[in-house]
Design an enzyme around this catalytic site. Structure first.
Site, PDB file in Angstrom:
ATOM      1  N   ARG A   1      47.634 -37.802 -21.662  1.00 13.88           N
ATOM      2  CA  ARG A   1      48.335 -38.964 -21.502  1.00 13.88           C
ATOM      3  C   ARG A   1      49.615 -38.527 -20.551  1.00 13.88           C
ATOM      4  O   ARG A   1      49.949 -37.579 -20.447  1.00 13.88           O
ATOM      5  CB  ARG A   1      49.079 -39.087 -22.955  1.00 13.88           C
TER       6      ARG A   1
ATOM      7  N   LEU B   1      53.400 -39.423 -19.600  1.00 18.33           N
ATOM      8  CA  LEU B   1      54.572 -39.637 -20.464  1.00 18.33           C
ATOM      9  C   LEU B   1      55.402 -40.206 -19.667  1.00 18.33           C
ATOM     10  O   LEU B   1      55.696 -40.335 -18.497  1.00 18.33           O
ATOM     11  CB  LEU B   1      55.276 -38.040 -20.494  1.00 18.33           C
TER      12      LEU B   1
ATOM     13  N   ASN C   1      52.843 -28.453 -16.805  1.00 21.95           N
ATOM     14  CA  ASN C   1      51.682 -28.939 -16.836  1.00 21.95           C
ATOM     15  C   ASN C   1      50.814 -28.074 -16.118  1.00 21.95           C
ATOM     16  O   ASN C   1      51.128 -27.661 -15.152  1.00 21.95           O
ATOM     17  CB  ASN C   1      51.562 -30.698 -16.471  1.00 21.95           C
ATOM     18  N   THR C   2      49.582 -27.837 -16.771  1.00 28.12           N
ATOM     19  CA  THR C   2      48.686 -27.255 -15.946  1.00 28.12           C
ATOM     20  C   THR C   2      47.435 -28.276 -15.376  1.00 28.12           C
ATOM     21  O   THR C   2      47.298 -28.970 -16.131  1.00 28.12           O
ATOM     22  CB  THR C   2      48.043 -26.060 -16.909  1.00 28.12           C
ATOM     23  N   HIS C   3      46.968 -28.026 -14.196  1.00 25.29           N
ATOM     24  CA  HIS C   3      46.064 -28.861 -13.718  1.00 25.29           C
ATOM     25  C   HIS C   3      44.858 -28.003 -12.887  1.00 25.29           C
ATOM     26  O   HIS C   3      45.065 -27.174 -12.407  1.00 25.29           O
ATOM     27  CB  HIS C   3      46.869 -29.891 -12.641  1.00 25.29           C
TER      28      HIS C   3
ATOM     29  N   SER D   1      46.551 -25.210 -10.774  1.00 27.09           N
ATOM     30  CA  SER D   1      47.941 -25.171 -10.428  1.00 27.09           C
ATOM     31  C   SER D   1      48.806 -25.426 -11.814  1.00 27.09           C
ATOM     32  O   SER D   1      48.149 -25.810 -12.891  1.00 27.09           O
ATOM     33  CB  SER D   1      48.304 -26.398  -9.704  1.00 27.09           C
TER      34      SER D   1
ATOM     35  N   ASP E   1      51.008 -35.692 -11.582  1.00 25.21           N
ATOM     36  CA  ASP E   1      50.648 -34.208 -11.059  1.00 25.21           C
ATOM     37  C   ASP E   1      51.538 -34.126  -9.785  1.00 25.21           C
ATOM     38  O   ASP E   1      50.777 -33.319  -8.656  1.00 25.21           O
ATOM     39  CB  ASP E   1      49.322 -33.921 -10.938  1.00 25.21           C
TER      40      ASP E   1
HETATM   41  C1  GAR Z   1      42.536 -27.935 -18.621  1.00 26.47           C
HETATM   42  O1  GAR Z   1      41.731 -27.500 -17.485  1.00 26.47           O
HETATM   43  C2  GAR Z   1      43.837 -28.569 -18.187  1.00 26.47           C
HETATM   44  O2  GAR Z   1      44.455 -28.381 -16.847  1.00 26.47           O
HETATM   45  C3  GAR Z   1      43.080 -29.954 -17.911  1.00 26.47           C
HETATM   46  O3  GAR Z   1      42.473 -29.982 -19.184  1.00 26.47           O
HETATM   47  C4  GAR Z   1      41.813 -28.891 -19.563  1.00 26.47           C
HETATM   48  C5  GAR Z   1      42.149 -28.522 -20.828  1.00 26.47           C
HETATM   49  O4  GAR Z   1      41.246 -27.605 -21.354  1.00 26.47           O
HETATM   50  N1  GAR Z   1      44.267 -30.907 -17.695  1.00 26.47           N
HETATM   51  C6  GAR Z   1      44.069 -32.129 -17.122  1.00 26.47           C
HETATM   52  O5  GAR Z   1      43.251 -32.312 -16.276  1.00 26.47           O
HETATM   53  C7  GAR Z   1      45.440 -32.744 -16.903  1.00 26.47           C
HETATM   54  N2  GAR Z   1      45.269 -33.881 -15.931  1.00 26.47           N
HETATM   55  P1  GAR Z   1      41.578 -26.864 -22.660  1.00 26.47           P
HETATM   56  O6  GAR Z   1      41.701 -27.911 -23.877  1.00 26.47           O
HETATM   57  O7  GAR Z   1      40.073 -26.180 -22.978  1.00 26.47           O
HETATM   58  O8  GAR Z   1      42.657 -26.320 -22.616  1.00 26.47           O
END
Ligand code: GAR
Length: 197
Positions: free
Chosen positions: A90, A92, A106-108, A135, A144
């Site tokens: 989501r 924010l 945030n992880t991407h 990232s 992002d």
């Molecule tokens: C992760 O790869 C994260 O970077 C991504 O969702 C996955 C969650 O995996 N996030 C995005 O794409 C945000 N735009 P998980 O629930 O197994 O940790």
């Protein structure tokens, strides 16, 4: 220790890795709460580690702003030193970002600024690139677009599917995330400093 609240939407495999790292003696941060925008499977990982969980269901709110206000109240109550979005799917609203930035990460699953958004893995595959990446960034008002704290390349292999590529990216994301949280907690990485590179 630095107190960390983690927000998820999905399976929470990266959350689990962070919970495991934080349970090691001497790790300088602790996970104090895990929240979700729905009844996410990953909340079970928090329960395994005895970490309190909360859900602010997006669908029960009339608008993104109303949802974010409720989420913001929960976060204010918890008052963490850092928030990690670990697969929170989501956006924010600016008011919540402004309240926490730069102490919200945030992880991407891509090498930003390449392939931002909800489908970073799929988009990299569709583009036919030979390498993508992972990232960890500071959340800002864009999608992002915030300052990059850590990133690493991951190869795309000829027979990759979205799942196989995502499975290769996630361990890298985990390692980067754990390292960034550790460096913030020790003060080695100063989020308040003007440049992060
Ligand atoms: C992760 O790869 C994260 O970077 C991504 O969702 C996955 C969650 O995996 N996030 C995005 O794409 C945000 N735009 P998980 O629930 O197994 O940790």
């Amino acid at each position: 220790a630095l107190s960390v609240a983690v927000l998820i939407s999905g399976t929470g495999s990266n959350l689990r890795a962070l919970l495991e790292a934080a349970s090691e003696p001497g790790f300088p941060a602790r996970i104090v709460a895990v929240g979700a925008d729905r009844d996410a499977d990953g909340l079970a990982h928090a329960r395994d580690f005895g970490v309190p969980t909360f859900v602010v269901p997006f669908r029960d709110h009339p608008s993104r702003e109303a949802w974010a206000e409720e989420l913001g109240r929960r976060l204010d109550d918890i008052a963490p030193g850092l928030i990690v979005l670990s697969g929170l799917m989501r956006l924010l609203p600016p008011a919540l970002v402004a309240r926490w930035s730069p102490r919200i990460l945030n992880t991407h699953p891509a090498y930003l600024p390449e392939f931002p958004g909800a489908h970073g893995v799929r988009d990299a595959l569709a583009a036919g690139v030979s390498q993508t990446g992972a990232s960890v960034i500071v959340v800002d008002d864009g999608v992002d677009t915030g300052p990059i704290l850590a990133q690493e390349r991951v190869p795309v292999l000829p027979d990759d599917t979205e799942d196989s590529l995502h499975a290769r990216i996630k361990p890298v994301e985990r390692r980067l995330l754990i390292d960034v949280v550790r460096r913030i907690a020790t003060g080695e990485l100063d989020l308040a400093a003007p440049a992060h590179t």
